[in-house]
Motif scaffolding. Structure first.
Motif, PDB file in Angstrom:
ATOM      1  N   LEU A   1     -79.845  -2.058   7.554  1.00  0.00           N
ATOM      2  CA  LEU A   1     -79.632  -1.060   8.562  1.00  0.00           C
ATOM      3  C   LEU A   1     -80.540   0.035   8.430  1.00  0.00           C
ATOM      4  O   LEU A   1     -80.725   0.904   9.283  1.00  0.00           O
ATOM      5  CB  LEU A   1     -78.231  -0.565   7.787  1.00  0.00           C
ATOM      6  CG  LEU A   1     -76.981  -1.496   8.280  1.00  0.00           C
ATOM      7  CD1 LEU A   1     -76.055  -0.875   7.435  1.00  0.00           C
ATOM      8  CD2 LEU A   1     -76.780  -1.639   9.701  1.00  0.00           C
TER       9      LEU A   1
ATOM     10  N   SER B   1     -77.811   6.543  14.359  1.00  0.00           N
ATOM     11  CA  SER B   1     -76.808   6.543  15.499  1.00  0.00           C
ATOM     12  C   SER B   1     -76.173   5.029  15.780  1.00  0.00           C
ATOM     13  O   SER B   1     -75.071   4.850  16.058  1.00  0.00           O
ATOM     14  CB  SER B   1     -77.287   6.984  16.692  1.00  0.00           C
ATOM     15  OG  SER B   1     -78.222   6.138  17.253  1.00  0.00           O
ATOM     16  N   GLU B   2     -76.948   3.972  15.305  1.00  0.00           N
ATOM     17  CA  GLU B   2     -76.628   2.577  15.452  1.00  0.00           C
ATOM     18  C   GLU B   2     -75.956   1.857  14.112  1.00  0.00           C
ATOM     19  O   GLU B   2     -75.604   0.811  14.026  1.00  0.00           O
ATOM     20  CB  GLU B   2     -77.840   1.760  15.904  1.00  0.00           C
ATOM     21  CG  GLU B   2     -78.288   2.441  17.211  1.00  0.00           C
ATOM     22  CD  GLU B   2     -79.409   1.092  17.944  1.00  0.00           C
ATOM     23  OE1 GLU B   2     -79.593   0.110  17.275  1.00  0.00           O
ATOM     24  OE2 GLU B   2     -80.237   1.633  18.409  1.00  0.00           O
ATOM     25  N   ARG B   3     -76.144   2.676  12.931  1.00  0.00           N
ATOM     26  CA  ARG B   3     -75.961   2.216  11.666  1.00  0.00           C
ATOM     27  C   ARG B   3     -74.505   1.378  11.635  1.00  0.00           C
ATOM     28  O   ARG B   3     -74.112   0.439  11.125  1.00  0.00           O
ATOM     29  CB  ARG B   3     -75.981   3.051  10.532  1.00  0.00           C
ATOM     30  CG  ARG B   3     -77.607   3.153  10.244  1.00  0.00           C
ATOM     31  CD  ARG B   3     -77.628   4.429   9.343  1.00  0.00           C
ATOM     32  NE  ARG B   3     -77.044   4.015   8.179  1.00  0.00           N
ATOM     33  CZ  ARG B   3     -77.937   3.290   6.972  1.00  0.00           C
ATOM     34  NH1 ARG B   3     -78.933   2.847   7.426  1.00  0.00           N
ATOM     35  NH2 ARG B   3     -77.065   3.099   5.974  1.00  0.00           N
ATOM     36  N   ILE B   4     -73.468   2.192  11.903  1.00  0.00           N
ATOM     37  CA  ILE B   4     -71.933   1.729  11.957  1.00  0.00           C
ATOM     38  C   ILE B   4     -71.905   0.599  12.827  1.00  0.00           C
ATOM     39  O   ILE B   4     -71.258  -0.503  12.368  1.00  0.00           O
ATOM     40  CB  ILE B   4     -70.952   2.828  12.566  1.00  0.00           C
ATOM     41  CG1 ILE B   4     -71.061   4.176  11.462  1.00  0.00           C
ATOM     42  CG2 ILE B   4     -69.602   2.424  12.476  1.00  0.00           C
ATOM     43  CD1 ILE B   4     -70.307   5.273  11.941  1.00  0.00           C
ATOM     44  N   TYR B   5     -72.322   0.468  14.136  1.00  0.00           N
ATOM     45  CA  TYR B   5     -72.167  -0.619  14.870  1.00  0.00           C
ATOM     46  C   TYR B   5     -72.709  -1.792  14.492  1.00  0.00           C
ATOM     47  O   TYR B   5     -72.245  -2.900  14.200  1.00  0.00           O
ATOM     48  CB  TYR B   5     -72.708  -0.421  16.324  1.00  0.00           C
ATOM     49  CG  TYR B   5     -72.890  -1.535  17.175  1.00  0.00           C
ATOM     50  CD1 TYR B   5     -71.587  -2.218  17.633  1.00  0.00           C
ATOM     51  CD2 TYR B   5     -73.898  -1.906  17.523  1.00  0.00           C
ATOM     52  CE1 TYR B   5     -71.591  -3.340  18.576  1.00  0.00           C
ATOM     53  CE2 TYR B   5     -73.967  -2.982  18.585  1.00  0.00           C
ATOM     54  CZ  TYR B   5     -72.996  -3.600  18.998  1.00  0.00           C
ATOM     55  OH  TYR B   5     -73.042  -4.742  19.863  1.00  0.00           O
ATOM     56  N   GLN B   6     -74.113  -1.576  13.705  1.00  0.00           N
ATOM     57  CA  GLN B   6     -74.995  -2.928  13.523  1.00  0.00           C
ATOM     58  C   GLN B   6     -74.510  -3.339  11.975  1.00  0.00           C
ATOM     59  O   GLN B   6     -74.254  -4.445  11.720  1.00  0.00           O
ATOM     60  CB  GLN B   6     -76.494  -2.348  12.994  1.00  0.00           C
ATOM     61  CG  GLN B   6     -77.106  -1.896  14.497  1.00  0.00           C
ATOM     62  CD  GLN B   6     -77.281  -3.081  15.615  1.00  0.00           C
ATOM     63  OE1 GLN B   6     -76.710  -4.048  15.233  1.00  0.00           O
ATOM     64  NE2 GLN B   6     -77.744  -2.927  16.675  1.00  0.00           N
ATOM     65  N   LYS B   7     -73.745  -2.539  11.052  1.00  0.00           N
ATOM     66  CA  LYS B   7     -73.118  -2.893   9.990  1.00  0.00           C
ATOM     67  C   LYS B   7     -71.932  -3.704  10.214  1.00  0.00           C
ATOM     68  O   LYS B   7     -71.898  -4.836   9.307  1.00  0.00           O
ATOM     69  CB  LYS B   7     -72.712  -1.650   9.078  1.00  0.00           C
ATOM     70  CG  LYS B   7     -72.001  -1.892   7.748  1.00  0.00           C
ATOM     71  CD  LYS B   7     -71.894  -0.733   6.911  1.00  0.00           C
ATOM     72  CE  LYS B   7     -71.358  -1.336   5.567  1.00  0.00           C
ATOM     73  NZ  LYS B   7     -71.183   0.230   4.711  1.00  0.00           N
ATOM     74  N   LEU B   8     -71.107  -3.499  11.101  1.00  0.00           N
ATOM     75  CA  LEU B   8     -69.980  -4.482  11.510  1.00  0.00           C
ATOM     76  C   LEU B   8     -70.550  -5.719  11.972  1.00  0.00           C
ATOM     77  O   LEU B   8     -69.892  -6.487  11.525  1.00  0.00           O
ATOM     78  CB  LEU B   8     -69.216  -3.682  12.769  1.00  0.00           C
ATOM     79  CG  LEU B   8     -68.474  -2.499  12.372  1.00  0.00           C
ATOM     80  CD1 LEU B   8     -67.957  -1.689  13.717  1.00  0.00           C
ATOM     81  CD2 LEU B   8     -67.395  -2.554  11.276  1.00  0.00           C
ATOM     82  N   ILE B   9     -71.586  -6.020  12.636  1.00  0.00           N
ATOM     83  CA  ILE B   9     -72.092  -7.143  13.210  1.00  0.00           C
ATOM     84  C   ILE B   9     -72.554  -7.831  11.762  1.00  0.00           C
ATOM     85  O   ILE B   9     -72.260  -9.003  11.640  1.00  0.00           O
ATOM     86  CB  ILE B   9     -73.267  -6.882  14.009  1.00  0.00           C
ATOM     87  CG1 ILE B   9     -72.640  -6.228  15.475  1.00  0.00           C
ATOM     88  CG2 ILE B   9     -73.827  -8.310  14.511  1.00  0.00           C
ATOM     89  CD1 ILE B   9     -73.635  -5.964  16.698  1.00  0.00           C
TER      90      ILE B   9
ATOM     91  N   HIS C   1     -69.796  -9.350   9.462  1.00  0.00           N
ATOM     92  CA  HIS C   1     -69.301 -10.318  10.157  1.00  0.00           C
ATOM     93  C   HIS C   1     -70.215 -11.660  10.231  1.00  0.00           C
ATOM     94  O   HIS C   1     -69.680 -12.867   9.846  1.00  0.00           O
ATOM     95  CB  HIS C   1     -69.096 -10.058  11.635  1.00  0.00           C
ATOM     96  CG  HIS C   1     -68.395 -11.363  12.568  1.00  0.00           C
ATOM     97  ND1 HIS C   1     -68.978 -11.926  13.565  1.00  0.00           N
ATOM     98  CD2 HIS C   1     -67.038 -12.044  12.219  1.00  0.00           C
ATOM     99  CE1 HIS C   1     -68.181 -13.283  13.704  1.00  0.00           C
ATOM    100  NE2 HIS C   1     -67.158 -13.072  13.092  1.00  0.00           N
TER     101      HIS C   1
ATOM    102  N   GLN D   1     -77.418 -13.352  17.208  1.00  0.00           N
ATOM    103  CA  GLN D   1     -77.136 -12.287  16.636  1.00  0.00           C
ATOM    104  C   GLN D   1     -78.185 -12.069  15.511  1.00  0.00           C
ATOM    105  O   GLN D   1     -78.847 -11.180  15.171  1.00  0.00           O
ATOM    106  CB  GLN D   1     -76.036 -11.781  16.454  1.00  0.00           C
ATOM    107  CG  GLN D   1     -74.950 -11.616  17.496  1.00  0.00           C
ATOM    108  CD  GLN D   1     -73.388 -11.301  17.273  1.00  0.00           C
ATOM    109  OE1 GLN D   1     -73.109 -11.758  16.100  1.00  0.00           O
ATOM    110  NE2 GLN D   1     -72.750 -10.609  18.110  1.00  0.00           N
TER     111      GLN D   1
END
Length: 232
Positions: A134, A140-148, A151, A175
């Motif tokens: 991360l 600004s992208e950390r939350i979204y990329q962390k979810l991916i 998973h 991904q």
């Protein structure tokens, strides 16, 4: 390096060809290999073959990308010549390509996951692995990329520990490919600043918040002044 350049533009593609699933790599080994002397003479009539060779209906038109592919190769070679752990990155590039040569996407996924672990020097330790990945992304992208990433970790654990197959494995492979390629680009661009792959991995443990980084920098400057050699 050629496949790396071509794959950077590929976020997804139709995965089934005339004989089954199509590997991610466009440039692959042929079905038969022979060994020759520098003059071209066949050595002892020996040959090797690819037991899992995938034959698609058409060849990739490399000439359309040739100029950009060669420029990319030269750029990567130049960057590698400045990196002290270039041999590690070269080995991981080979493993990246071997993973994406496979028509079995679950095998490819597990092999690529192993490459990802080593690119951040966090083999088998998922929490620091995800945090280190991360760091290379904007805050600004950390939350979204962390979810991916979390998973993708669950997908990997399910396949390895529970022998669970995934119908959407092609999506997950692409991904994961994106994260691996992003990490390679980080190393190519910044690797000259680090002594080793491990040192680069520890750098990725740095705080993501600029305010925290500035505070740490001020403390380091103070420590350097405090430890300055005494005036003669």
């Amino acid at each position: 390096m050629w496949n790396f350049r071509i794959n950077l533009r590929t976020l997804t593609r139709r995965q089934w060809g005339v004989t089954g699933p199509k590997p991610v790599n466009e440039i692959r080994l042929g079905p038969v290999h022979t060994l020759h002397t520098p003059g071209g003479k066949l050595v002892e009539g020996a040959f090797w073959y690819e037991p899992r060779h995938y034959q698609h209906g058409e060849l990739y038109a490399l000439e359309k990308d040739w100029d950009s592919v060669i420029k990319s190769e030269n750029r990567i070679r130049k960057r590698l010549s400045q990196i002290r752990y270039a041999s590690d990155l070269e080995s991981l590039l080979i493993r990246y390509v071997r993973a994406l040569d496979s028509t079995d996407f679950e095998v490819a996924y597990n092999k690529l996951w192993s490459v990802c672990e080593r690119l951040v020097s966090s083999v088998g330790d998922y929490a620091p692995m995800i945090d280190r990945i991360l760091f290379v992304f904007p805050n600004s992208e950390r939350i979204y990329q962390k979810l991916i990433l979390e998973h993708l970790r669950d997908v990997r654990n399910g396949m390895v520990h529970d022998d669970r197959s995934r119908q959407e494995i092609a999506i997950y492979l692409y991904q994961l490919k994106f994260f691996v390629e992003t990490l390679f680009r980080f190393h190519f661009g910044n690797g000259a600043r680090f002594r080793s792959l491990s040192t680069a991995g520890k750098f990725l443990d740095s705080p993501a918040e600029r305010a925290v980084l500035k505070e740490q920098a001020q403390r380091i400057k103070l420590a350097l002044r405090y430890k300055a050699p005494p005036a003669a």
